[in-house]
Scaffold this active site. Structure first.
Site, mmCIF file in Angstrom:
data_model
loop_
_atom_site.group_PDB
_atom_site.id
_atom_site.type_symbol
_atom_site.label_atom_id
_atom_site.label_comp_id
_atom_site.label_asym_id
_atom_site.label_seq_id
_atom_site.Cartn_x
_atom_site.Cartn_y
_atom_site.Cartn_z
ATOM 1 C CB THR A 49 -19.437 -11.251 39.597
ATOM 2 O OG1 THR A 49 -20.579 -11.871 38.992
ATOM 3 C CG2 THR A 49 -18.396 -12.309 39.866
ATOM 4 C CD GLU B 256 -14.865 -13.302 39.272
ATOM 5 O OE1 GLU B 256 -14.497 -12.197 39.713
ATOM 6 O OE2 GLU B 256 -15.680 -13.437 38.341
ATOM 7 C CE LYS C 129 -9.261 -6.461 17.294
ATOM 8 N NZ LYS C 129 -9.258 -7.865 17.044
ATOM 9 C CD1 TRP D 172 -8.051 -4.620 19.484
ATOM 10 C CD2 TRP D 172 -6.853 -5.264 21.258
ATOM 11 N NE1 TRP D 172 -8.315 -5.936 19.693
ATOM 12 C CE2 TRP D 172 -7.589 -6.366 20.779
ATOM 13 C CE3 TRP D 172 -6.039 -5.441 22.367
ATOM 14 C CZ2 TRP D 172 -7.531 -7.623 21.370
ATOM 15 C CZ3 TRP D 172 -5.973 -6.684 22.967
ATOM 16 C CH2 TRP D 172 -6.716 -7.769 22.470
HETATM 17 P P1 AMP Z 1 -15.000 -6.584 40.697
HETATM 18 O O1 AMP Z 1 -15.108 -8.037 40.544
HETATM 19 O O2 AMP Z 1 -16.317 -5.874 40.759
HETATM 20 O O3 AMP Z 1 -14.124 -6.217 41.849
HETATM 21 O O4 AMP Z 1 -14.298 -6.000 39.386
HETATM 22 C C1 AMP Z 1 -13.041 -6.435 38.983
HETATM 23 C C2 AMP Z 1 -12.597 -5.663 37.778
HETATM 24 O O5 AMP Z 1 -12.283 -4.300 38.113
HETATM 25 C C3 AMP Z 1 -11.328 -6.165 37.169
HETATM 26 O O6 AMP Z 1 -11.527 -7.315 36.383
HETATM 27 C C4 AMP Z 1 -10.899 -4.961 36.336
HETATM 28 O O7 AMP Z 1 -11.621 -4.876 35.127
HETATM 29 C C5 AMP Z 1 -11.291 -3.799 37.224
HETATM 30 N N1 AMP Z 1 -10.103 -3.364 37.971
HETATM 31 C C6 AMP Z 1 -9.750 -3.679 39.222
HETATM 32 N N2 AMP Z 1 -8.588 -3.082 39.565
HETATM 33 C C7 AMP Z 1 -8.180 -2.368 38.482
HETATM 34 C C8 AMP Z 1 -7.049 -1.534 38.178
HETATM 35 N N3 AMP Z 1 -6.104 -1.266 39.081
HETATM 36 N N4 AMP Z 1 -6.978 -1.000 36.941
HETATM 37 C C9 AMP Z 1 -7.932 -1.224 36.010
HETATM 38 N N5 AMP Z 1 -9.019 -1.984 36.240
HETATM 39 C C10 AMP Z 1 -9.153 -2.551 37.451
#
Ligand code: AMP
Length: 546
Positions: free
Chosen positions: A185, A334, A443, A448
């Protein structure tokens, strides 16, 4: 009574075998550092990946060993994508955009003893390995004549290694549940965590990408692969395109607007995917340098976006400038990553163009293979239609069960749900709307404020290239939103003008307390704005407010 159908393991080797049999001559194109294009085929990728597997055996690798890569989206990396898991090993992709110390942590945590590295990333590898305890065989992804000078002893040239190997006649038998890939991650807070994909999860996820309500990837596509191959397996497209026989185009390390526009035009790209920021760069370039006829001649049909919210303004720009469909998706490292995709259903046929844009700006609806829900404090989970806001939970065939080195199931709650860390609502139509990342939530006075909604409105202003809303400490309201803007070259917008623009779309108490223009916003290795860093940098910005 059991069914009487064949049961074959869902393995990555079987994907490239299929491509070799059925899409042998379909092209795979890769861009080198000097802009030169190397042309291969799925048949050749299959043969060379079987050499990779044999070469790993000759280097002493044992089934299940992690094999690390530090490389861009190029042909040799694609060969590793098949050769490493096909041979029974686990491909551990390292993100060269992380700090040296983070790469060192991730490499040590994964435990690889063999590292494949792109020639231009060798200096980075040298820095990482300078204080790495375990022995490491370093293979540079080039010919012997191109091997860079290096303080590292016994560098191996990839082409020598492959030439000396007798390709495997067939892939070894592999349990479909065994590990195939390891990806960490982004680790914006704390150390990155390893997600260990299996053959089965990878193959099922790739099959899903080919379905019509996902990417609809097919043998009619020429796909340009923008998500880095060190980020969630490039969203599964290296596997899905071999499965369906799409032509695959790998851009190397040049992700500037001019290089990508040239590839889209010259390789007749029909489909591409990437984070929203990269698309702003490409659209700026196309808008500034092409005529309407040149734009009409492009073959681009649809683009797939994820990793961050797709602003409505971007959907509209794609539609108006290029007549291209945008498909927003939701997912994370994940979840392999694709869980939900924003594509319309028959019931949306008669929507007005404006309502259509509103719909396209949502994060998508859940595809078969995963289940989503919104968690409540009492432990209950509401499925689509509940309309309540809360943590977005997910479970399914390609969702992590535990992080690398931990017990299976240890990342899940009692109901088998994985908490994504996103705050969302699932509307009555089944579409997810992400309101925030749990750690980025603002917040103010106990209520929110959605940073994503504010950012989407801010980037709809013509002067704005990129926007980030962060919560900063405030003496009275605990936290108030601060808007950071990165403007288009030569553009300007005053604080009052921006606040008036926002006031047309959001509640007054959501309006940021201040607007600050910056030259650049900091991004993580996977293209996300580093809000933790911004929060730290601007922590005292509103201190004097009352
Ligand atoms: P990663 O593990 O680096 O791919 O990041 C995943 C995170 O990207 C998710 O938990 C979201 O916070 C953000 N994310 C992915 N797709 C979207 C989306 N369509 N809209 C808003 N946030 C997104």
């Amino acid at each position: 009574m059991m069914g009487l159908m064949q049961c074959l393991p869902l393995t990555i080797g079987s994907v490239i075998d299929h491509a070799e049999r059925n899409h042998n001559g379909t092209e795979v194109v890769s861009r080198g550092t000097e802009g030169t294009l190397e042309r291969s085929t799925w048949g050749r990728v299959a043969q060379r990946s079987r050499r990779v597997a044999a070469a790993l055996e000759s280097l002493g690798a044992k089934p299940g060993d992690r094999i690390a890569s530090l490389a861009w989206n190029r042909l040799p990396h694609l060969e590793l994508y098949y050769g490493v898991p096909g041979g029974g090993y686990v491909l551990h992709t390292l993100n060269p955009r992380l700090f040296e110390e983070q790469i060192r942590f991730v490499l040590a945590d994964g435990g690889a003893r063999i590292l494949f590295v792109d020639p231009d990333l060798l200096p980075l590898a040298e820095g990482v390995l300078a204080i790495h305890d375990a022995p490491m065989t370093v293979v540079v992804l080039c010919d012997r004549k191109d091997l860079p000078k290096s303080p590292l002893a016994d560098l191996v040239a990839y082409e020598d290694l492959l030439a000396a190997a007798e390709p495997l006649a067939a892939w070894p038998d592999i349990d479909e549940r065994s590990a195939a890939g390891l990806c960490y991650t982004s680790g914006t807070t704390g150390n990155p965590k390893g997600v260990l994909y299996s053959h089965r999860s990878t193959v099922l996820h790739a099959m899903s990408l080919c379905s019509a309500d996902s990417m609809a990837l097919s043998a009619r596509d020429h796909a340009l692969l923008l998500p880095p191959m060190f980020h969630v397996n490039s969203w599964g497209v290296p596997y899905a395109s071999a499965m369906c026989g799409a032509k695959l185009v790998l851009p190397g390390s040049a992700l500037d607007g001019a290089s990508l526009h040239a590839l889209i035009r010259d390789e007749e790209i029909t489909f591409s995917l990437g984070v929203p920021t990269v698309w702003f760069t490409i659209l700026d370039r196309i808008e500034a340098t092409t005529t309407a006829e040149e734009r009409a001649a492009l073959k681009l049909d649809r683009v797939f976006m994820g990793g961050a919210a797709t602003p409505r303004a971007l959907v509209q720009r794609f539609r108006d400038l290029l007549g291209v469909e945008t498909m927003q998706a939701w997912g994370m490292t994940e979840t392999s990553p694709v869980v939900a995709v924003c594509r319309t259903a028959a019931r949306h046929r008669d929507l007005s163009p404006e309502a259509h844009l509103d719909l396209r700006a949502k994060a998508g609806r859940c595809l078969f293979g995963s289940e989503i829900g919104i968690g409540a404090e009492d432990g209950s989970v509401t499925g689509p239609g509940g309309d309540n806001v809360g943590p977005l939970l997910v479970r399914g065939h390609w969702v992590a069960s535990g992080y690398f080195g931990k017990e299976p199931g240890s990342a899940l709650d009692a109901g088998g749900w994985f908490d994504s860390g996103d705050i969302a609502r699932i509307d009555g139509d089944g579409f997810i709307q992400i309101t925030d990342r749990a750690k980025d939530v603002i917040k103010s006075g106990g209520e929110w404020i959605s940073s994503i909604e504010l950012e989407n409105v801010a980037v709809a202003h013509p002067a704005v290239r990129e926007a980030a809303i962060i919560g900063v400490p405030h003496p009275r309201w605990q936290e108030r939103p601060l808007l950071l803007l990165c403007l288009h070259e030569g553009a300007s917008v005053s604080r009052a003008e921006m606040l008036a623009h926002l006031a047309d779309h959001v509640a007054r108490w959501w309006l940021p307390d201040d607007v600050v223009c910056v030259d650049e916003l900091p991004h993580t290795g996977s293209g996300k704005v580093m809000k933790a860093e911004l929060r730290h940098q601007f922590r005292s910005h509103l201190e004097q407010a009352g």
